[in-house]
Design a protein around this motif. Structure first.
Motif, mmCIF file in Angstrom:
data_model
loop_
_atom_site.group_PDB
_atom_site.id
_atom_site.type_symbol
_atom_site.label_atom_id
_atom_site.label_comp_id
_atom_site.label_asym_id
_atom_site.label_seq_id
_atom_site.Cartn_x
_atom_site.Cartn_y
_atom_site.Cartn_z
ATOM 1 N N PRO A 1 -23.186 1.119 -17.445
ATOM 2 C CA PRO A 1 -23.530 2.240 -18.347
ATOM 3 C C PRO A 1 -24.474 3.260 -17.721
ATOM 4 C CG PRO A 1 -24.415 0.136 -19.165
ATOM 5 C CD PRO A 1 -23.519 -0.187 -18.011
ATOM 6 N N TYR A 2 -25.326 2.825 -16.816
ATOM 7 C CA TYR A 2 -26.241 3.774 -16.153
ATOM 8 C C TYR A 2 -25.444 4.704 -15.232
ATOM 9 C CZ TYR A 2 -29.915 0.713 -17.853
ATOM 10 O OH TYR A 2 -30.739 -0.019 -18.667
ATOM 11 N N ILE A 3 -24.427 4.133 -14.562
ATOM 12 C CA ILE A 3 -23.569 4.950 -13.683
ATOM 13 C C ILE A 3 -22.773 5.945 -14.526
ATOM 14 C CG2 ILE A 3 -21.531 4.866 -12.151
ATOM 15 C CD1 ILE A 3 -22.669 2.258 -10.977
ATOM 16 N N THR A 4 -22.235 5.474 -15.638
ATOM 17 C CA THR A 4 -21.415 6.323 -16.513
ATOM 18 C C THR A 4 -22.225 7.484 -17.071
ATOM 19 O OG1 THR A 4 -20.240 4.317 -17.094
ATOM 20 C CG2 THR A 4 -19.820 6.228 -18.486
ATOM 21 N N ARG A 5 -23.475 7.204 -17.425
ATOM 22 C CA ARG A 5 -24.322 8.200 -18.080
ATOM 23 C C ARG A 5 -24.920 9.215 -17.100
ATOM 24 N NH1 ARG A 5 -28.668 4.853 -20.359
ATOM 25 N NH2 ARG A 5 -26.926 3.670 -21.153
ATOM 26 N N ALA A 6 -25.080 8.819 -15.841
ATOM 27 C CA ALA A 6 -25.838 9.644 -14.883
ATOM 28 C C ALA A 6 -25.141 10.966 -14.592
ATOM 29 C CB ALA A 6 -26.034 8.866 -13.590
ATOM 30 N N ILE B 1 -23.463 -5.967 -11.965
ATOM 31 C CA ILE B 1 -22.679 -4.728 -11.839
ATOM 32 C C ILE B 1 -22.291 -4.236 -13.236
ATOM 33 C CG2 ILE B 1 -20.539 -3.713 -10.890
ATOM 34 C CD1 ILE B 1 -22.689 -4.329 -8.742
ATOM 35 N N GLU B 2 -21.968 -5.174 -14.127
ATOM 36 C CA GLU B 2 -21.673 -4.812 -15.533
ATOM 37 C C GLU B 2 -22.902 -4.164 -16.173
ATOM 38 O OE1 GLU B 2 -19.073 -4.745 -17.784
ATOM 39 O OE2 GLU B 2 -17.956 -4.913 -15.909
#
Ligand code: 3PG
Length: 379
Positions: free
Chosen positions: A291-296, A286-287
């Motif tokens: 960053p992929y979730i934050t950037r999307a 999950i960690e």
């Protein structure tokens, strides 16, 4: 075709005194005769209310589960908390016909479980014709079942003019956004049955910047990468050396929660024992996803990341909270995934929560559904 005009209920001629068949998707969980999750009930209300306010005589149809013996009677009680409704314990026949005679403007009937009749799933012409004869117009507000070429989805609108209900239109318009997302776009997919989801994963590996695969689906990829998966749930296909393994933007868990003789613990993906079972995605994964979730700019999510029904909901909930905090436009579907979000009280932090599971996946894969095509192609 995703961009043709969908006839909508707001396009309908005057409805005062007209009978309207409203195919809804009230396939809700029921335990001990009580509806335990009213998400689909709430989402069905706007179209029912709209038709009532227009003075229509509403004939509500739904299926409930797959057992023909299931009854919609508990659903009647759940609906009655919001609108007056009369339950008729048959789908066609003399009881329905008598109720139709006395049905007034703005009044609503709920007929018995459509799947109590095998003609429904067979898309039987005479059955569809009989149902169509009960009404002047047909409205489909059952996006969640519009991947099924059943009588109530594709049969009835062959006989009377058909329109999309408010929730159906909302589903269609939001899910269509996922077909042409703002980038970077992230697709998160969980659940099981890789064999049915392979074309979807292939499509989004090409269309989106990243795809994260969790749930039992990840077991198939982990195995194909050469790791031990013990006695974990696997699909009946071997992905070793197949084209899906070549996508470098398909992310898989780096650690997993396992259960076995050594007890429940988190293991690196390369550290699963032969007698252990993978049941959830681990914290480090999950960690990694964060960053992929934050950037999307767009996040599309369907399916829990762990064995949700077995109580392994930690990763699914952690993922839900990360998406809730992100600025991305998020589109989520699937019963367990939406239930996890609701249980956290963060539904309003999501762009769109779909009422659909399988229908959502089929729409995302093919860009349309039989229930959409029949409305769009109607003369
Ligand atoms: C759903 O719950 O996704 C719909 O009601 C469809 O149900 P089905 O998979 O039994 O057709």
């Amino acid at each position: 075709m995703a961009h043709m005009h969908l006839p909508q209920i707001t396009d309908m001629p005057s409805l005062r005194g007209k009978r309207v068949i409203l195919r809804t998707s009230l396939d809700v969980p029921i335990e001990n005769g009580e509806v335990t999750n009213d998400f689909r009930i709430i989402r069905a209300l706007p179209t029912i209310q709209y038709l009532r306010e227009q003075g229509a005589k509403v004939i509500l149809l739904t299926h409930v589960g797959r057992d023909p013996k299931n009854t919609v009677e508990p659903i009647t009680r759940a609906l009655q908390k919001h609108i007056p409704i009369t339950y008729i314990p048959e789908v066609t026949g003399t009881l329905v016909e008598a109720a139709l005679q006395s049905l007034g403007e703005g009044e609503t009937l709920l007929l018995e479980n459509l799947r109590s009749r095998n003609e429904e799933e067979q898309n039987d012409v005479a059955f569809a014709q009989t149902l169509a004869s009960y009404a002047d117009y047909y409205v489909n507000d059952a996006f969640a079942v519009s991947h099924r070429a059943h009588a109530s989805i594709v049969g009835i609108p062959g006989h009377i003019p058909g329109y999309a209900g408010l929730t159906f239109t909302e589903e269609y318009e939001h899910l269509a956004k996922a077909l042409e997302p703002e980038h970077p776009a992230l697709f998160i997919i969980g659940g099981a049955k890789f064999e049915t989801k392979l074309p979807l994963i292939e499509r989004y590996a090409q269309a989106y910047e990243q795809v994260f695969v969790g749930g039992a689906l990840a077991n198939d990829l982990i195995k194909a990468k050469g790791h031990e998966v013990g006695i974990s749930l696997l699909s009946p296909i071997d992905l070793t050396g197949t084209p899906v393994m070549e996508h470098t933007n398909i992310l898989t868990p780096i650690d997993v929660v396992v259960d076995g003789p050594q007890g429940r613990h988190t293991a690196p993906v390369a550290g699963v024992a032969t007698d252990e079972k993978i049941l959830d995605v681990g914290e480090a994964s999950i960690e990694m996803l964060k960053p992929y979730i934050t950037r999307a700019r767009t996040i599309l999510w369907n399916g829990p990341l762990g064995n949700y029904e077995g109580g392994f909901d930690v990763a699914t909930k952690a993922c839900a909270l990360l998406i809730a905090e992100s600025d991305a436009f998020s589109i989520v579907g699937g019963g367990d995934t939406v239930a996890a979000i609701e249980s956290l009280g963060v539904s309003d932090k999501f762009g769109f929560l779909s009422t659909a599971g399988g229908a959502m996946l089929e729409f995302l894969e093919k860009g349309s559904l039989p229930g959409i095509d029949v409305l769009m192609n109607a003369k």
